[in-house]
Design a protein around this motif. Structure first.
Motif, short mmCIF file in Angstrom:
data_model
loop_
_atom_site.label_atom_id
_atom_site.label_comp_id
_atom_site.label_asym_id
_atom_site.label_seq_id
_atom_site.Cartn_x
_atom_site.Cartn_y
_atom_site.Cartn_z
N LYS A 1 0.81 -1.22 0.00
CA LYS A 1 0.00 0.00 0.00
C LYS A 1 0.85 1.27 0.00
CE LYS A 1 -3.93 -2.29 2.07
NZ LYS A 1 -4.75 -2.51 3.24
N ALA A 2 2.03 1.23 0.58
CA ALA A 2 2.83 2.44 0.76
C ALA A 2 3.91 2.63 -0.30
CB ALA A 2 3.46 2.46 2.14
N ASN A 3 4.47 1.56 -0.80
CA ASN A 3 5.54 1.65 -1.80
C ASN A 3 4.89 1.69 -3.18
OD1 ASN A 3 7.57 1.07 -3.72
ND2 ASN A 3 8.81 0.06 -2.14
N HIS A 4 4.73 2.90 -3.73
CA HIS A 4 3.97 3.07 -4.97
C HIS A 4 4.62 2.40 -6.17
CE1 HIS A 4 0.93 5.50 -3.11
NE2 HIS A 4 1.87 6.21 -2.51
N ALA A 5 5.93 2.41 -6.24
CA ALA A 5 6.60 1.76 -7.37
C ALA A 5 6.35 0.25 -7.33
CB ALA A 5 8.09 2.06 -7.35
N ARG B 1 3.91 -1.28 -5.72
CA ARG B 1 2.46 -1.45 -5.92
C ARG B 1 2.14 -1.45 -7.42
NH1 ARG B 1 -1.88 2.04 -6.54
NH2 ARG B 1 -3.75 1.48 -5.38
N ASN B 2 2.69 -0.51 -8.14
CA ASN B 2 2.44 -0.42 -9.58
C ASN B 2 3.01 -1.62 -10.34
OD1 ASN B 2 1.01 1.95 -9.27
ND2 ASN B 2 2.77 3.26 -9.68
N SER C 1 -8.96 2.98 -10.71
CA SER C 1 -8.61 3.25 -9.32
C SER C 1 -9.28 2.26 -8.38
CB SER C 1 -9.03 4.68 -8.96
OG SER C 1 -8.71 4.96 -7.63
N ASN D 1 -7.76 -1.23 -9.01
CA ASN D 1 -6.41 -1.31 -8.45
C ASN D 1 -6.46 -1.56 -6.95
OD1 ASN D 1 -5.28 -0.90 -10.96
ND2 ASN D 1 -4.77 1.24 -10.59
N LYS D 2 -7.39 -0.90 -6.26
CA LYS D 2 -7.54 -1.13 -4.82
C LYS D 2 -7.92 -2.59 -4.54
CE LYS D 2 -8.74 3.60 -3.65
NZ LYS D 2 -9.81 4.53 -3.24
N ILE E 1 -4.81 -4.84 -5.06
CA ILE E 1 -3.89 -4.76 -3.92
C ILE E 1 -4.47 -5.48 -2.71
CG2 ILE E 1 -2.80 -3.17 -2.27
CD1 ILE E 1 -1.45 -3.43 -5.08
#
Length: 135
Positions: free
Chosen positions: A78-82, A84-85, A108, A111-112, A115
């Motif tokens: 959830k916190a590390n966007h790279a 996560r992507n 959006s 994607n949630k 995750i």
């Protein structure tokens, strides 16, 4: 293009435990018919990508107790966007064109869900993540 879509759908495992109801939302149908089979199909790769992520951060994950490992998994996705992507891309890359066109307007929200499903999947497979990389 159609051949790719057909092949992608053929290679996915069928998930039989999903009950379709008339009240199911479009997003739930998409989750059950597209996301779950892709996550199941990609499971080994997703676990290995996660092990690589753990190794990148000096294996600190392995020093944690189980409740903290569960939190670590959730936080990392959830916190590390790279990262996560990367994980989302690993799933989206197996969409058919039609599925992508359904995904795009509500990316959006989907994607949630991706995750959330990955967090649950990794937490449920904690014993497999506890195995260090075999490189």
């Amino acid at each position: 293009m159609e051949q790719r879509d057909t092949l992608l759908k053929q290679v996915r495992p069928e998930i039989k435990s999903i009950k379709k109801t008339a009240q199911a939302l479009d997003i739930e149908i998409f989750q059950n018919s597209t996301l779950r089979p892709i996550l199941k199909f990609q499971n080994d790769l997703l676990l290995e990508v996660y092990r690589q992520y753990i190794a990148q951060y000096k294996d600190a994950f392995y020093e944690l107790d189980e409740p903290k490992k569960l939190d670590y998994i959730s936080h990392s996705l959830k916190a590390n966007h790279a990262f996560r992507n990367l994980m989302i891309g690993t799933v989206i890359g197996l969409f058919s064109v039609e599925e992508y066109l359904s995904y795009a307007p509500q990316s959006s929200l989907i994607n949630k869900r991706i995750i959330s499903m990955l967090v649950q999947r990794f937490q449920d497979q904690l014993p497999l993540l506890n195995q260090r990389l075999s490189v």
